[in-house]
Design a protein around this motif. Sequence first.
Motif, PDB file in Angstrom:
ATOM      1  N   VAL A 266      -3.296  51.120  64.635  1.00 40.55           N
ATOM      2  CA  VAL A 266      -3.275  50.471  63.317  1.00 40.55           C
ATOM      3  C   VAL A 266      -2.070  50.936  62.516  1.00 40.55           C
ATOM      4  CG1 VAL A 266      -4.501  50.319  61.136  1.00 40.55           C
ATOM      5  CG2 VAL A 266      -5.748  50.078  63.272  1.00 40.55           C
ATOM      6  N   PHE A 267      -1.827  52.249  62.527  1.00 38.48           N
ATOM      7  CA  PHE A 267      -0.678  52.767  61.766  1.00 38.48           C
ATOM      8  C   PHE A 267       0.635  52.229  62.319  1.00 38.48           C
ATOM      9  CE2 PHE A 267      -2.865  54.927  58.771  1.00 38.48           C
ATOM     10  CZ  PHE A 267      -3.590  56.027  59.166  1.00 38.48           C
ATOM     11  N   THR A 268       0.694  52.121  63.630  1.00 42.33           N
ATOM     12  CA  THR A 268       1.925  51.597  64.229  1.00 42.33           C
ATOM     13  C   THR A 268       2.174  50.160  63.792  1.00 42.33           C
ATOM     14  OG1 THR A 268       1.589  52.995  66.157  1.00 42.33           O
ATOM     15  CG2 THR A 268       3.114  51.165  66.408  1.00 42.33           C
ATOM     16  N   LEU A 269       1.115  49.363  63.787  1.00 45.39           N
ATOM     17  CA  LEU A 269       1.285  47.970  63.368  1.00 45.39           C
ATOM     18  C   LEU A 269       1.693  47.884  61.906  1.00 45.39           C
ATOM     19  CD1 LEU A 269      -1.708  46.231  65.180  1.00 45.39           C
ATOM     20  CD2 LEU A 269       0.711  46.042  65.718  1.00 45.39           C
ATOM     21  N   ILE A 270       1.074  48.711  61.085  1.00 45.08           N
ATOM     22  CA  ILE A 270       1.432  48.700  59.659  1.00 45.08           C
ATOM     23  C   ILE A 270       2.883  49.138  59.491  1.00 45.08           C
ATOM     24  CG2 ILE A 270       0.975  49.786  57.434  1.00 45.08           C
ATOM     25  CD1 ILE A 270      -1.979  49.881  58.261  1.00 45.08           C
ATOM     26  N   ALA A 271       3.260  50.174  60.235  1.00 42.04           N
ATOM     27  CA  ALA A 271       4.648  50.642  60.140  1.00 42.04           C
ATOM     28  C   ALA A 271       5.625  49.560  60.579  1.00 42.04           C
ATOM     29  CB  ALA A 271       4.830  51.897  61.008  1.00 42.04           C
ATOM     30  N   CYS A 272       5.280  48.845  61.619  1.00 43.12           N
ATOM     31  CA  CYS A 272       6.157  47.754  62.086  1.00 43.12           C
ATOM     32  C   CYS A 272       6.268  46.679  61.014  1.00 43.12           C
ATOM     33  CB  CYS A 272       5.604  47.136  63.367  1.00 43.12           C
ATOM     34  SG  CYS A 272       5.799  48.197  64.809  1.00 43.12           S
ATOM     35  N   PHE A 273       5.164  46.401  60.360  1.00 36.88           N
ATOM     36  CA  PHE A 273       5.210  45.384  59.302  1.00 36.88           C
ATOM     37  C   PHE A 273       6.146  45.802  58.186  1.00 36.88           C
ATOM     38  CE2 PHE A 273       3.943  41.959  56.724  1.00 36.88           C
ATOM     39  CZ  PHE A 273       3.801  42.434  55.441  1.00 36.88           C
ATOM     40  N   PHE A 274       6.016  47.049  57.747  1.00 31.98           N
ATOM     41  CA  PHE A 274       6.879  47.491  56.644  1.00 31.98           C
ATOM     42  C   PHE A 274       8.323  47.632  57.099  1.00 31.98           C
ATOM     43  CE2 PHE A 274       4.281  47.782  53.065  1.00 31.98           C
ATOM     44  CZ  PHE A 274       3.013  48.149  53.457  1.00 31.98           C
ATOM     45  N   GLU A 277       9.642  44.306  56.767  1.00 26.28           N
ATOM     46  CA  GLU A 277       9.796  43.877  55.378  1.00 26.28           C
ATOM     47  C   GLU A 277      10.971  44.538  54.677  1.00 26.28           C
ATOM     48  OE1 GLU A 277       7.647  40.913  54.923  1.00 26.28           O
ATOM     49  OE2 GLU A 277       8.048  41.822  52.988  1.00 26.28           O
TER      50      GLU A 277
END
Lengths: 380, 673
Positions: A266-274, A277
């Motif tokens: 989950v953290f990896t996906l969030i990090a990829c999103f940011f 962005e």
Amino acid sequence: MALEGNAKDFGLSEIFQLISIQKKSGMLSVSGDENMAIFFQDGLIVSTRDRRARARDPLKDYLLRYGFIGRDEMNNLQQIQARSGMDLTDILLQEKYFSDEELSTIFTEQMYETVQEVLSWPKSYYKFVTGSNVLVGVPTFNALKVEGLLMESMRRIDEFPEMRRIFPSGEMVVRRLPAPPGSSVRLEKNEEIVYNMLSEETSISDLVSHSRMARFNTYEALKNLLEKELLEITKDTSPVAEEVEEEVLEKKAQSGRKLAPTLAVVFTLIACFFAGEYAVPAILPPGWTAEAFSSDPRPSVSSGGGMLSADLDEFRLRRLEATVSEGLEEYFAVKGTYPFTLEVLAVRKFVTRDTISRVHQAGIVYRMGESGQDYSLALE
Amino acid sequence: MAGPVKLLMPKRLKPTGLYGVLIAILVVVAFCKPLFANPLDEIDNDLLRSYTTAELQHGAWSLQVPARAVYRDAMETLEAGDTEAARRKLMLAARMSGDYPDPLFALARIDLRAGRTDFIIHLIEGFDREVRSFNGQALLAANLVIMATAVSFTVLFLTLIFLLARHWPEYDHKIREIYGGRFAFPPARFIGPLLILGLLIARAGIALYSALMIVVLWPVIGRREKAAILTVTIFICAVSVLSPRLETLTAAVDEGSVTRRLAMINDSGADSRLIKSIGSIDDQRFRAERDFALGTMKSRMGLYEEARDHLLASVQERGDFAPAYLNLGNVYFRQGDFNRALAGYQNVVSIDSTSALAWFNIGQTYINKMLFAESSDALEKARELGIERYNEANPATALIELDIYDCGFPATELWRIAYREGGSGKSGILDGIFRPWLLFPLRWMWLLLAAAVTAGVILAKNVPGSWEVFFCTNCGLTTCSDCADTDTGITLCHNCTAAISGLSSTKVMEALLRHRRQKVRSIRSRGGWLKMKVVPGSSKIMLGSIWSGMFIMAVAACASFTLIWNGAYLGDPRGAGSAAPLLQRIAAAVVIVLCWLATIRSRRKREQVNYRILPQDFRVSEPEDDRLGTPQSLDLEDTSSASRAAPEPAVRRRFTDEDVKAQDAFKEYLEKL
């Protein structure tokens, strides 16, 4: 046309005899407490295993019920059967569970028991389909004469109630007795097998499930041993509940390691999103101008000095202006004056409506001169 | 030259030989007016006619604006149903402008529908006009470069995606093994897709994704696939390396560039707006060209003094600028100074002896100087050098009487100007077009791709042996050295090995392996529809025909971009009123459909379904039957301590010889009893 009817009107045994006398080949389907199929070949019974998909296989039940093969082993065989498409009997022979002779014996006993069961149904409906084609693919090991089978079945039907009277409950516990001194006892094969199994007190149900012979044969052996005073019924003795060790299926080790990888994902996906962005536009922005690479920055506005467009937007803007200018010139050539508004060009199809809308979006303002002989087109 | 003239030869005049006849012809041609009606009279609209006349008088040899107006009128007439009238108007429009191809294409369509073979001629001439003019060449070149670059990037990216899909099981196997051995949740089969999802969420651009895929795929793809990827990569690298030079095209199509402004003198008549636009060019590199353009414009407007000054400045700046000398000579000609005019023209031929215009103007000058012999030679030279081609390229010259021809910027000269203006690579139009998708400078793409290929090659050589993934001989799924089984003589994956574990019969094992093989094949053929058939060419790539797959993909990409861009990325501002022909859109759609049909027709090769997979010499050793136990003899007197001789429940019991012997022994014992 098939032979069919109700067993109440015309007994099954008569049907069997009819088929035998006529030496017919085909399948007798009997529906009573269950659905059973009995296959005949030239008047002889060759199989009672229904090959239809939903029908249960009496041979499997027989092997399981009487301890020939354990449940796990049977599950494994069923999986092999499902995957390989081979018949159970083929697998048993190929894997050398039984020899041909042994399997033939088991097959025969199973047929006896099935027919006995069918004949004991109070109500049943039968349908006989003739033809050798129904026998295609039916594995056979033995062909039984109907008369002998009927006689044996009737015998069993007659004698089994007496046995049940002697041994009314499967929970009864029995044990063997030593032979009286001085007596010469001769045991039949079945009696030997049962006697061998009675080294300790055993319930009748356990005995039946491990005897590797039909229920009737086991009961018959017990009755004979009782008569020969080699068996004793233990009374008021609670049967020792055999602890059936059930295999405890261990759950897959979920040793608390679900949380860490889930959180990591989950953290990896969030990090990829940011990253997408903020980081990517900062490092690799779209529309990054050439000044970032050039040491000779150009003015970004082309003001009539004949400069190249600094970026794609200016390039597109110039082409848009040129498009409108050409349209205005063409209008002037035809009408002798420039139009009052740009929409007139679209109406007259000198330019497309999409061009006019892009002009408005780009902020280009058109003004006709006072005399109509000139115009201005400027970006505001 | 004027249109066809009719010579009137008095009967009394007897030519003294061919020489005299030629002189007479030349005189008549030089001074006689055409007797045919002026095509301008065919223009119905008076305002348009006067506009056209004014443009001609201002030196516009390419009457594009009037030609477009007439073309539009012709199309309206055609829509009204009057084909013949429309045809006449289209012919007129074609004669008014030498670089406007639309009337010829329209004529070709009309002739094709009418069954006339003239459509071929019109079509060829239309294409010729399309590429003859500098504007047409520039647009065509720019659009070709943009299309080729866009198609290359598309083909490379999509090919890499489908190669990744094809080889994904090889990566997924190792990911699952490594992850699955440590963690249970999320399930291992999701880790690979989650990694890809993370990368997609980052939105790092096609460039980086392509580079990453090249690095990742290089160790596993075959030679043909490598060659195909390298081919497209090399093309993109070439575009990237040449992109600073390709910005020449930007100068050629940028409406505000020096090149375009200067090129306007070829298209338009002289007017103050154009003079102001050219006069505002302050780039000192193009001073000579600017002065030439201004001098030409002013000459057309009759401002000969100013025109002379500008043209003199131009030739002083550039001593080899032949067009400037020509137009300077024209200025002197119009001022009546034929000697200076001749000097100017002589300078032109000394620079370019093949200039038909110069020789023609020399001939005309000699006529005015009454040197007919020299004039004849010069005019003959002009004819040999192809003065007719100038007339064909500028049909408007037939609409007005001209003594001499002036020169605009030749296309080659304009390309040189464009190269000087845009070839420094400072501009970024090409980069601007592709940057929103690549998120990487186009000029550095070659470096990124070269680095990716290099990294891929290094990775391929250094992959640890334990990471090597190969395929199960039976089901074709991936396996590795850690989970493969080779005891049977073939390589079997974990699942195939488990399917036959514990079995002793070769026949049963073959049946089980066959079943698994067919089941896997069935699942693979069902589940792959989406990734194999959704994009034209994808199935070919998935099935190993990479070259044909990439070709289909390229064709479909071309057609798709044609549809998206309504023909071309850069439209012609001078044809903006007309939408892309319906036939063009239909043709593009048909091409896409055909490519997709070629894709969905691709099938995996039919493989033999039932065959023996195990080696012929494979035999299973008889298992040791140690579960039966030796039957023990019975003691009928002691029933409590005797161990159970009966087999354990749920144990596979086999009737062995020992069992039979034990039974016989027991029988004997009982008999003795």
